[in-house]
Design a protein around this motif. Structure first.
Motif, PDB file in Angstrom:
ATOM      1  N   HIS A  59      -8.716  -2.473  -4.588  1.00 42.19           N
ATOM      2  CA  HIS A  59      -9.015  -2.558  -3.149  1.00 42.19           C
ATOM      3  C   HIS A  59      -7.756  -2.272  -2.349  1.00 42.19           C
ATOM      4  O   HIS A  59      -6.665  -2.736  -2.701  1.00 42.19           O
ATOM      5  CB  HIS A  59      -9.533  -3.968  -2.807  1.00 42.19           C
ATOM      6  N   PHE A  60      -7.909  -1.483  -1.294  1.00 40.20           N
ATOM      7  CA  PHE A  60      -6.800  -1.190  -0.395  1.00 40.20           C
ATOM      8  C   PHE A  60      -7.059  -1.864   0.948  1.00 40.20           C
ATOM      9  O   PHE A  60      -8.048  -1.556   1.623  1.00 40.20           O
ATOM     10  CB  PHE A  60      -6.646   0.313  -0.164  1.00 40.20           C
ATOM     11  N   SER A  61      -6.190  -2.806   1.303  1.00 41.25           N
ATOM     12  CA  SER A  61      -6.254  -3.405   2.637  1.00 41.25           C
ATOM     13  C   SER A  61      -5.344  -2.589   3.546  1.00 41.25           C
ATOM     14  O   SER A  61      -4.862  -1.525   3.171  1.00 41.25           O
ATOM     15  CB  SER A  61      -5.803  -4.862   2.590  1.00 41.25           C
ATOM     16  N   ASN A  62      -5.103  -3.082   4.742  1.00 38.72           N
ATOM     17  CA  ASN A  62      -4.229  -2.352   5.661  1.00 38.72           C
ATOM     18  C   ASN A  62      -2.797  -2.256   5.146  1.00 38.72           C
ATOM     19  O   ASN A  62      -2.080  -1.297   5.445  1.00 38.72           O
ATOM     20  CB  ASN A  62      -4.223  -3.022   7.037  1.00 38.72           C
ATOM     21  N   LYS A  63      -2.375  -3.251   4.347  1.00 37.96           N
ATOM     22  CA  LYS A  63      -0.984  -3.293   3.922  1.00 37.96           C
ATOM     23  C   LYS A  63      -0.791  -3.350   2.411  1.00 37.96           C
ATOM     24  O   LYS A  63       0.298  -3.046   1.923  1.00 37.96           O
ATOM     25  CB  LYS A  63      -0.283  -4.504   4.546  1.00 37.96           C
ATOM     26  N   LEU A 108       0.805  -1.220   0.000  1.00 41.52           N
ATOM     27  CA  LEU A 108       0.000   0.000   0.000  1.00 41.52           C
ATOM     28  C   LEU A 108       0.844   1.279   0.000  1.00 41.52           C
ATOM     29  O   LEU A 108       0.500   2.243  -0.701  1.00 41.52           O
ATOM     30  CB  LEU A 108      -0.961  -0.008   1.192  1.00 41.52           C
ATOM     31  N   ASN A 118       0.236   5.131  -1.777  1.00 38.88           N
ATOM     32  CA  ASN A 118      -0.343   6.162  -0.908  1.00 38.88           C
ATOM     33  C   ASN A 118       0.688   6.919  -0.079  1.00 38.88           C
ATOM     34  O   ASN A 118       0.330   7.818   0.683  1.00 38.88           O
ATOM     35  CB  ASN A 118      -1.419   5.568   0.006  1.00 38.88           C
TER      36      ASN A 118
END
Length: 281
Positions: free
Chosen positions: A239-243, A209, A213
């Motif tokens: 899709h953006f997960s936590n990592k 990520l 970002n």
């Protein structure tokens, strides 16, 4: 009197033979992967500058002391185990079922997947009724994974080309931003022509990520524009997960689609940002 704790040495300061026992600690594997990425990026810079030959040799020795590419792959393999969240192929399967189910049904043959940088040979085994996967990697950890450098891989004949190319946590491992761009463009050569009906032309891309970002040279919007310029004009889903950042692109232009140059340019500055970049010439 309490015993004085022994000061821990950084992982790179602990010379370890490559046949040493691999540690399965979550912290140890995460540290190894992060450090290997940092060294690999620096190594790419050294290879481009003959004056940095001495530093290049130092980095290679440091990587070897860490266990080399073999240990990096073992750490990656452990990182995708079910106990640590599983592999990214699950997201791809879910996305295909929810966003591309009609296209999958139209395929007159099983969906062919080229899994680049595979750390396990059986990620797609539960779906072998409708998917056939070819896993490749620079340093395979399993005999069922073909040893292959994707940048040096020749495109197959049209009958043997693929419907989906997977680059899951691959381009961030490549140290040179130009090689990253070349790798993304090279994926187009492994599909049948977009005009051929009844086949998919999808690129599954996964990067950490922070690459999109928290980079000085890359943002989510910049990545979409860059991908669109080389024929991937449609982002089916992201899709953006936590990592991690997950993308599924569709190739809608011909593999030889012309594009503008994408140079390394600061898009957002400030302290604490990383230097992840993709360059296309």
């Amino acid at each position: 009197m309490a015993k004085k704790q022994k000061k821990k040495q950084p992982i790179t300061a602990r010379a370890q033979p490559t046949d040493a026992k691999f540690k399965h600690s979550r912290v140890e594997t995460a540290r190894l992967i992060r450090k290997f990425h940092v060294l690999n990026k620096e190594l790419a810079k050294c290879k481009a500058d003959p004056q940095l030959l001495k530093r290049e040799q130092e980095i290679l020795k440091e990587m070897e002391a860490m266990g080399g590419l073999d240990w990096y792959q073992k750490a990656s393999q452990l990182g995708q185990s079910k106990s640590r969240g599983g592999d990214s192929s699950k997201w791809l399967i879910q996305t295909l079922k929810s966003h591309c189910n009609e296209l999958v049904d139209l395929c007159n043959k099983p969906v062919k997947v080229l899994d680049i940088g595979a750390v396990a040979p059986d990620n797609y085994k539960p779906y072998n009724a409708w998917i056939t996967a070819k896993p490749i990697d620079l340093n395979p950890q399993d005999p069922a994974i073909q040893k292959q450098d994707f940048l040096q891989m020749k495109p197959p004949s049209n009958d043997d080309k693929f419907d989906i190319v997977c680059l899951s946590l691959v381009i961030n491992f490549v140290g040179d931003p130009k090689d990253r761009g070349q790798m993304l463009k090279h994926t187009r050569d492994f599909f049948t022509l977009p005009s051929v009906t009844g086949r998919l032309h999808h690129l599954f891309l996964v990067v950490p990520l922070p690459c999109v970002n928290n980079s000085r040279y890359m943002t989510h919007e910049h990545l979409l524009k860059m991908m669109g310029s080389i024929g991937y004009t449609r982002c089916i889903h992201h899709h953006f997960s936590n990592k991690l950042a997950y993308y599924l692109f569709e190739l809608t232009g011909l593999p030889n689609t012309k594009h503008v140059e994408w140079k390394k340019k600061i898009l957002q500055d400030g302290g604490g940002r990383n230097n992840f970049a993709v360059v296309m010439e």
